[in-house]
Write a protein that holds these residues in place. Structure first.
Motif, PDB file in Angstrom:
ATOM      1  N   THR A   1       0.819  -1.215   0.000  1.00 53.06           N
ATOM      2  CA  THR A   1       0.000   0.000   0.000  1.00 53.06           C
ATOM      3  C   THR A   1       0.849   1.259   0.000  1.00 53.06           C
ATOM      4  O   THR A   1       0.321   2.363  -0.102  1.00 53.06           O
ATOM      5  CB  THR A   1      -0.917   0.043   1.226  1.00 53.06           C
ATOM      6  N   LEU A   2       2.173   1.127   0.138  1.00 54.67           N
ATOM      7  CA  LEU A   2       3.025   2.315   0.222  1.00 54.67           C
ATOM      8  C   LEU A   2       3.715   2.581  -1.105  1.00 54.67           C
ATOM      9  O   LEU A   2       4.188   1.659  -1.750  1.00 54.67           O
ATOM     10  CB  LEU A   2       4.086   2.126   1.312  1.00 54.67           C
ATOM     11  N   GLY A   3       3.782   3.834  -1.479  1.00 57.88           N
ATOM     12  CA  GLY A   3       4.457   4.196  -2.724  1.00 57.88           C
ATOM     13  C   GLY A   3       4.083   5.602  -3.133  1.00 57.88           C
ATOM     14  O   GLY A   3       3.173   6.200  -2.557  1.00 57.88           O
ATOM     15  N   SER A   4       4.794   6.103  -4.143  1.00 62.79           N
ATOM     16  CA  SER A   4       4.582   7.494  -4.541  1.00 62.79           C
ATOM     17  C   SER A   4       3.324   7.693  -5.370  1.00 62.79           C
ATOM     18  O   SER A   4       2.793   8.785  -5.457  1.00 62.79           O
ATOM     19  CB  SER A   4       5.766   7.990  -5.359  1.00 62.79           C
ATOM     20  N   TYR A   5       2.863   6.605  -6.029  1.00 66.96           N
ATOM     21  CA  TYR A   5       1.674   6.757  -6.856  1.00 66.96           C
ATOM     22  C   TYR A   5       0.452   6.718  -5.948  1.00 66.96           C
ATOM     23  O   TYR A   5       0.311   5.815  -5.132  1.00 66.96           O
ATOM     24  CB  TYR A   5       1.594   5.614  -7.877  1.00 66.96           C
ATOM     25  N   PRO A   6      -0.430   7.721  -6.070  1.00 67.42           N
ATOM     26  CA  PRO A   6      -1.548   7.770  -5.133  1.00 67.42           C
ATOM     27  C   PRO A   6      -2.598   6.688  -5.391  1.00 67.42           C
ATOM     28  O   PRO A   6      -3.374   6.781  -6.332  1.00 67.42           O
ATOM     29  CB  PRO A   6      -2.132   9.170  -5.358  1.00 67.42           C
ATOM     30  N   ILE A   7      -2.588   5.661  -4.569  1.00 66.71           N
ATOM     31  CA  ILE A   7      -3.606   4.600  -4.627  1.00 66.71           C
ATOM     32  C   ILE A   7      -4.007   4.337  -3.180  1.00 66.71           C
ATOM     33  O   ILE A   7      -3.135   4.201  -2.321  1.00 66.71           O
ATOM     34  CB  ILE A   7      -3.042   3.289  -5.218  1.00 66.71           C
ATOM     35  N   THR A   8      -5.301   4.276  -2.907  1.00 69.14           N
ATOM     36  CA  THR A   8      -5.709   4.064  -1.524  1.00 69.14           C
ATOM     37  C   THR A   8      -5.497   2.604  -1.125  1.00 69.14           C
ATOM     38  O   THR A   8      -5.360   1.726  -1.981  1.00 69.14           O
ATOM     39  CB  THR A   8      -7.205   4.397  -1.315  1.00 69.14           C
ATOM     40  N   VAL A   9      -5.481   2.370   0.180  1.00 70.61           N
ATOM     41  CA  VAL A   9      -5.229   1.032   0.699  1.00 70.61           C
ATOM     42  C   VAL A   9      -6.256   0.039   0.148  1.00 70.61           C
ATOM     43  O   VAL A   9      -5.907  -1.043  -0.330  1.00 70.61           O
ATOM     44  CB  VAL A   9      -5.291   1.051   2.244  1.00 70.61           C
ATOM     45  N   MET A  10      -7.532   0.441   0.190  1.00 67.58           N
ATOM     46  CA  MET A  10      -8.579  -0.470  -0.279  1.00 67.58           C
ATOM     47  C   MET A  10      -8.425  -0.773  -1.767  1.00 67.58           C
ATOM     48  O   MET A  10      -8.600  -1.904  -2.206  1.00 67.58           O
ATOM     49  CB  MET A  10      -9.978   0.131  -0.020  1.00 67.58           C
ATOM     50  N   GLU A  11      -8.074   0.281  -2.518  1.00 62.06           N
ATOM     51  CA  GLU A  11      -7.877   0.089  -3.958  1.00 62.06           C
ATOM     52  C   GLU A  11      -6.787  -0.945  -4.241  1.00 62.06           C
ATOM     53  O   GLU A  11      -6.943  -1.794  -5.112  1.00 62.06           O
ATOM     54  CB  GLU A  11      -7.468   1.415  -4.611  1.00 62.06           C
ATOM     55  N   VAL A  12      -5.696  -0.845  -3.466  1.00 56.91           N
ATOM     56  CA  VAL A  12      -4.583  -1.771  -3.683  1.00 56.91           C
ATOM     57  C   VAL A  12      -5.063  -3.203  -3.534  1.00 56.91           C
ATOM     58  O   VAL A  12      -4.829  -4.053  -4.398  1.00 56.91           O
ATOM     59  CB  VAL A  12      -3.437  -1.493  -2.688  1.00 56.91           C
ATOM     60  N   TYR A  13      -5.781  -3.479  -2.441  1.00 61.57           N
ATOM     61  CA  TYR A  13      -6.223  -4.857  -2.221  1.00 61.57           C
ATOM     62  C   TYR A  13      -7.232  -5.303  -3.265  1.00 61.57           C
ATOM     63  O   TYR A  13      -7.227  -6.452  -3.699  1.00 61.57           O
ATOM     64  CB  TYR A  13      -6.759  -5.025  -0.796  1.00 61.57           C
ATOM     65  N   SER A  14      -8.081  -4.370  -3.661  1.00 59.69           N
ATOM     66  CA  SER A  14      -9.051  -4.746  -4.689  1.00 59.69           C
ATOM     67  C   SER A  14      -8.346  -5.025  -6.016  1.00 59.69           C
ATOM     68  O   SER A  14      -8.717  -5.951  -6.747  1.00 59.69           O
ATOM     69  CB  SER A  14     -10.121  -3.653  -4.797  1.00 59.69           C
ATOM     70  N   ILE A  15      -7.292  -4.227  -6.298  1.00 58.29           N
ATOM     71  CA  ILE A  15      -6.533  -4.457  -7.530  1.00 58.29           C
ATOM     72  C   ILE A  15      -5.866  -5.830  -7.502  1.00 58.29           C
ATOM     73  O   ILE A  15      -5.906  -6.586  -8.481  1.00 58.29           O
ATOM     74  CB  ILE A  15      -5.478  -3.342  -7.733  1.00 58.29           C
ATOM     75  N   ILE A  16      -5.296  -6.169  -6.357  1.00 56.33           N
ATOM     76  CA  ILE A  16      -4.632  -7.477  -6.255  1.00 56.33           C
ATOM     77  C   ILE A  16      -5.679  -8.586  -6.396  1.00 56.33           C
ATOM     78  O   ILE A  16      -5.507  -9.542  -7.150  1.00 56.33           O
ATOM     79  CB  ILE A  16      -3.883  -7.607  -4.909  1.00 56.33           C
ATOM     80  N   TRP A  17      -6.788  -8.426  -5.685  1.00 51.96           N
ATOM     81  CA  TRP A  17      -7.847  -9.432  -5.666  1.00 51.96           C
ATOM     82  C   TRP A  17      -8.438  -9.660  -7.055  1.00 51.96           C
ATOM     83  O   TRP A  17      -8.615 -10.784  -7.492  1.00 51.96           O
ATOM     84  CB  TRP A  17      -8.921  -9.005  -4.673  1.00 51.96           C
ATOM     85  N   HIS A  18      -8.709  -8.547  -7.749  1.00 49.28           N
ATOM     86  CA  HIS A  18      -9.312  -8.687  -9.067  1.00 49.28           C
ATOM     87  C   HIS A  18      -8.299  -8.979 -10.167  1.00 49.28           C
ATOM     88  O   HIS A  18      -8.666  -9.408 -11.247  1.00 49.28           O
ATOM     89  CB  HIS A  18     -10.108  -7.430  -9.425  1.00 49.28           C
ATOM     90  N   GLY A  19      -7.040  -8.721  -9.862  1.00 51.89           N
ATOM     91  CA  GLY A  19      -5.997  -8.947 -10.876  1.00 51.89           C
ATOM     92  C   GLY A  19      -5.759 -10.421 -11.119  1.00 51.89           C
ATOM     93  O   GLY A  19      -5.501 -10.839 -12.239  1.00 51.89           O
ATOM     94  N   ILE A  20      -5.853 -11.212 -10.043  1.00 52.80           N
ATOM     95  CA  ILE A  20      -5.528 -12.643 -10.170  1.00 52.80           C
ATOM     96  C   ILE A  20      -6.428 -13.341 -11.198  1.00 52.80           C
ATOM     97  O   ILE A  20      -5.897 -13.964 -12.127  1.00 52.80           O
ATOM     98  CB  ILE A  20      -5.574 -13.338  -8.786  1.00 52.80           C
ATOM     99  N   PRO A  21      -7.774 -13.234 -11.084  1.00 56.09           N
ATOM    100  CA  PRO A  21      -8.592 -13.891 -12.130  1.00 56.09           C
ATOM    101  C   PRO A  21      -8.320 -13.349 -13.524  1.00 56.09           C
ATOM    102  O   PRO A  21      -8.325 -14.103 -14.504  1.00 56.09           O
ATOM    103  CB  PRO A  21     -10.029 -13.604 -11.692  1.00 56.09           C
ATOM    104  N   LYS A  22      -8.046 -12.023 -13.590  1.00 60.06           N
ATOM    105  CA  LYS A  22      -7.758 -11.406 -14.893  1.00 60.06           C
ATOM    106  C   LYS A  22      -6.529 -12.056 -15.526  1.00 60.06           C
ATOM    107  O   LYS A  22      -6.500 -12.329 -16.723  1.00 60.06           O
ATOM    108  CB  LYS A  22      -7.476  -9.915 -14.681  1.00 60.06           C
ATOM    109  N   ILE A  23      -5.505 -12.270 -14.700  1.00 61.72           N
ATOM    110  CA  ILE A  23      -4.273 -12.858 -15.212  1.00 61.72           C
ATOM    111  C   ILE A  23      -4.515 -14.299 -15.617  1.00 61.72           C
ATOM    112  O   ILE A  23      -4.091 -14.742 -16.681  1.00 61.72           O
ATOM    113  CB  ILE A  23      -3.159 -12.764 -14.151  1.00 61.72           C
TER     114      ILE A  23
END
Lengths: 386, 396
Positions: A55-77
């Protein structure tokens, strides 16, 4: 009458002996439980730190967004696995992911994974080297592996300069890997003629360290400082080069080497008692020592050829774990692995966020924070471990 | 018109997802934007919106009109070919030299992010230092770069080899330009070409070349034995230069580098060897940190101090440079990058005073920072760059 008393006394002492045995067994179980608890909590710690790090980094992404991105990324991949294989992962990211998703999946996750894998691998290599050489100072650094890999990388950086950068990149990795194996081969060759005593091995390692750092300095006099600077930055060690291209390779090496080392951990335990005792218990000491040494070197070489020389973790993680759970390699190897992973990842997370966007490489953080922390633990410890 | 509508409809069906690494509206991805493709895209946009944004269309029109419908290709200093598919509007610049050239090309408004190397030179980059930084040039924070959505990142030659791959999925191109003296004019032209700043590039090259030609013409009249032997020293004592940038400056200014035949690029030599070579001229090139110099420095005392210690170091030997008082200090601020021209002018004047009597390094420097860099320092009044107690006592 007299006989009865005798029998009573015997049965009493047997009972006493039994309770004593049960107590010892229970104590051992408790001790094992404590070790398992440490291993388990180190494992949990990896997930906690990885979770925070993502969740840490210079690009502004909220904590919830990060987890949702990871969660939804797996089926996409998984759904686009064919596309990734045929077009490459970068093309896939470009076509199917938004910028935020690519930041998480291409910049943060490979770096985190590489941190975990490098931490596991280097810490395990450290434990094993300390075990087989019966020397607390043994680590990839003191055995010359880091400096020989550094020399190999510098050689590729400086004399491969005519190639395009993509070509040089692979050459650097290959060369670092090959050179990292040289100390291992020299040590093996030496022990063939002089016997594989721990002292010979560690002295040979230290000699290799001096030889390669000597070569490296010699090169400095004949090359461009710019190229030397690149080599220097390689020597410091950083997770910045992690990508989906190299994470699977390191993972593969780890899967290959880790079980082999666990398998040999009981032999390593016995060897702690000295070569004679181990031999009398039927262990081929020389062969075990050379075998585990080669595996540990292979593991180190394949990691540092991607991340550079992160030397200290191989020394510090095993010792910290030894302070907590003792020297039984069956437990110490997994404990150091997980602890090393969380430690390395934690240091890198601090290094890349503390004064962002300025990034401090993990090798530097490890020495600057890990070093004093280790000293503090050494001063606080209550018993001798070596 | 009807045909166009039909074609637009067809195109609509054909388009699945536009890949980013191509010219916008180049539907068949053949790296050639035809009239039809552009017309279709515009119609499509007007009819139902389509997949392209107005900005995409603008870029496509630009490529069609100004780039002949083809992508531009730049070969960077590392020999890497970079294809540019649309006009470059946003640039992250990591090196100071590239930032300087961008300013000369009047493209500083396109810079959206800088490295800490640039913030460390507030006197030379007073306007740029307010921009967001992306970390140091050697360990750039890729997330910070991505956050600024640049089209390209300008980096020094050979640095951060992994960056291309890290930024590729974001469609950010990495271009590495060193602007070394030998490639300066050609690289300025290539950068000017991809930025659509051809005129500015020509003007900059002409400025540079005219002075270089003047100096070269003067030196061409000399016999080889009329060129002075020069000992060049980097910031570290006794570290000289056999074929690097100092050697080039020396040769271009009409000197003979006494170390030219030694092995290694920047070898360390000893005083005895220098004494035996008996150089006519000694020049030291300190960092800004070792002897304070630059545009906002008014007092040449640190340069003078360094000059004194240099002179004292060689005083015991019977060297021509010492007897003739031909010992100089040149700050590294003007040694690398475009301003090396100023250093060459100073050196040419010291090496051959009778030949280059009319050459005025301050004038060249002033012209460059005023006309090309847009800085308003009066170099006749302030700034410290070189030192010699008689020729350049003020540091200029």
């Amino acid at each position: 009458m007299v006989g009865e008393v005798k029998i009573n006394m015997i049965s009493e002492s047997v009972a006493e002996f039994r309770t004593e045995r049960i107590e010892i067994k229970e104590e051992y179980k408790r001790f094992v439980g404590r070790k398992m608890l440490f291993i388990f909590s180190s494992l949990i710690l990896i997930f906690v730190i990885a979770g925070i790090s993502a969740t840490l980094g210079s690009y502004p992404i909220t904590v919830m967004e990060v987890y949702s991105i990871i969660w939804h990324g797996i089926p996409k991949i998984l759904k686009n696995a064919d596309f990734i294989i045929s077009h490459g992962v970068n093309e896939f990211f470009r076509e199917h992911f938004t910028t935020k998703e690519v930041v998480v999946w291409n910049l943060r996750l490979p770096r985190i994974l590489m941190g975990v894998l490098a931490g596991i691998g280097l810490a395990v290599a450290g434990v094993v080297m300390q075990g087989i050489l019966r020397n607390p100072l043994a680590s990839p650094y003191t055995l010359g592996i880091s400096s020989s890999a550094g020399f190999g990388a510098a050689l590729a950086i400086i004399y491969g300069a005519g190639l395009t950068w993509i070509g040089v990149k692979y050459l650097v990795i290959m060369n670092a890997f090959l050179f990292a194996l040289i100390p291992a081969f020299v040590i093996v060759a030496l022990t063939r003629f002089r016997g594989a005593s721990p002292e010979t091995m560690i002295l040979a390692g230290i000699a290799m360290m001096y030889i390669f750092s000597g070569f490296l300095h010699l090169m400095y006099y004949f090359t461009e400082p710019d190229a030397m600077k690149e080599a220097y930055f390689w020597m410091v060690g950083s997770l910045g080069r992690a990508s989906w291209e190299n994470v699977p390779l390191v993972l593969f090496m780890l899967f290959l080497c880790f079980p082999l080392l666990i398998w040999k951990s009981w032999d390593l335990n016995v060897m702690q008692a000295g070569d004679e005792s181990a031999k009398s218990l039927g262990i081929n000491v020389e062969r075990t020592r050379i075998f585990t040494m080669m595996i540990a070197c292979l593991l180190t070489a394949s990691i540092i050829s991607f991340v550079g020389c992160i030397g200290f973790i191989g020394l510090v993680a095993p010792h910290i774990c030894r302070i907590v759970i003792g020297a039984d390699n069956r437990f110490l190897i997994p404990a150091s692995a997980f602890f090393g992973a969380s430690f390395l990842l934690g240091m890198d997370t601090i290094g890349r966020t503390i004064i962002a966007p300025v990034i401090i490489p993990v090798g530097v953080m490890m020495d600057c924070i890990g070093g004093p922390f280790f000293l503090f633990l050494l001063m606080k410890r209550r018993r001798e471990f070596w | 018109m009807k045909m166009y509508c039909l074609a637009a409809l067809l195109a609509c069906l054909l388009i699945v997802t536009p890949a980013l690494a191509q010219i916008p509206a180049d539907t068949n991805s053949d790296d050639k934007l035809t009239r039809d493709e552009l017309a279709n895209a515009i119609l499509e946009y007007m009819l139902d919106g389509g997949d392209l944004s107005l900005e995409d269309l603008r870029d496509a029109a630009h490529v069609y009109v100004y780039w002949n419908g083809k992508p531009k290709i730049i070969v960077d200093s590392d020999g890497k070919e970079v294809k540019i598919f649309r006009p470059i509007k946003r640039i992250v610049v990591l090196g100071t030299t590239q930032a300087e050239v961008l300013r000369s090309l009047n493209a500083k408004d396109r810079i959206v992010g800088i490295s800490t190397y640039i913030t460390k030179k507030p006197d030379f980059f007073p306007q740029l230092k307010e921009l967001p930084t992306v970390g140091s040039g050697y360990y750039p924070d890729y997330e910070a770069i991505v956050n600024l959505t640049p089209d390209i990142v300008l980096q020094y030659s050979g640095w951060t080899p992994e960056m291309d791959e890290e930024l590729e999925p974001f469609d950010i191109k990495v271009i590495r330009l060193g602007f070394k003296l030998m490639n300066y004019t050609s690289e300025v032209r290539s950068l000017g070409d991809i930025l659509d700043k051809k005129q500015e590039a020509d003007r900059l090259v002409e400025f540079h070349q005219s002075y270089m030609d003047t100096i070269a013409a003067g030196i061409a009249t000399l016999e080889e034995n009329e060129k002075p032997g020069v000992y060049l020293e980097w910031n570290t004592d006794y570290q000289t230069d056999t074929n690097g940038s100092l050697h080039q400056l020396c040769v271009l200014a009409g000197g003979k580098n006494i170390a030219a035949n030694l092995t290694g690029k920047y070898p360390t030599v000893d005083a005895e060897w220098i004494a035996s070579e008996n150089p006519d001229i000694i020049i030291k090139f300190p960092f800004r940190k070792s002897a304070s110099h630059g545009y906002d420095v008014d007092d040449a005392s640190e340069m003078a101090e360094l000059w004194n210690s240099l002179f004292e170091r060689f005083e015991p030997y019977n060297i021509t440079a010492i007897t003739n008082n031909d010992v100089y200090v040149v700050g590294q601020e003007i040694v690398s990058g475009p301003r090396a021209l100023v250093a060459i002018a100073y050196m040419a004047k010291w090496f051959h005073p009778e030949l280059f009597n009319d050459l005025n390094p301050i004038e060249i420097h002033q012209k460059y920072i005023e006309d090309f860099q847009g800085l308003d320092y009066d170099l006749y009044e302030r700034g410290v760059f070189v030192y010699h107690p008689v020729n350049n006592p003020d540091g200029r």
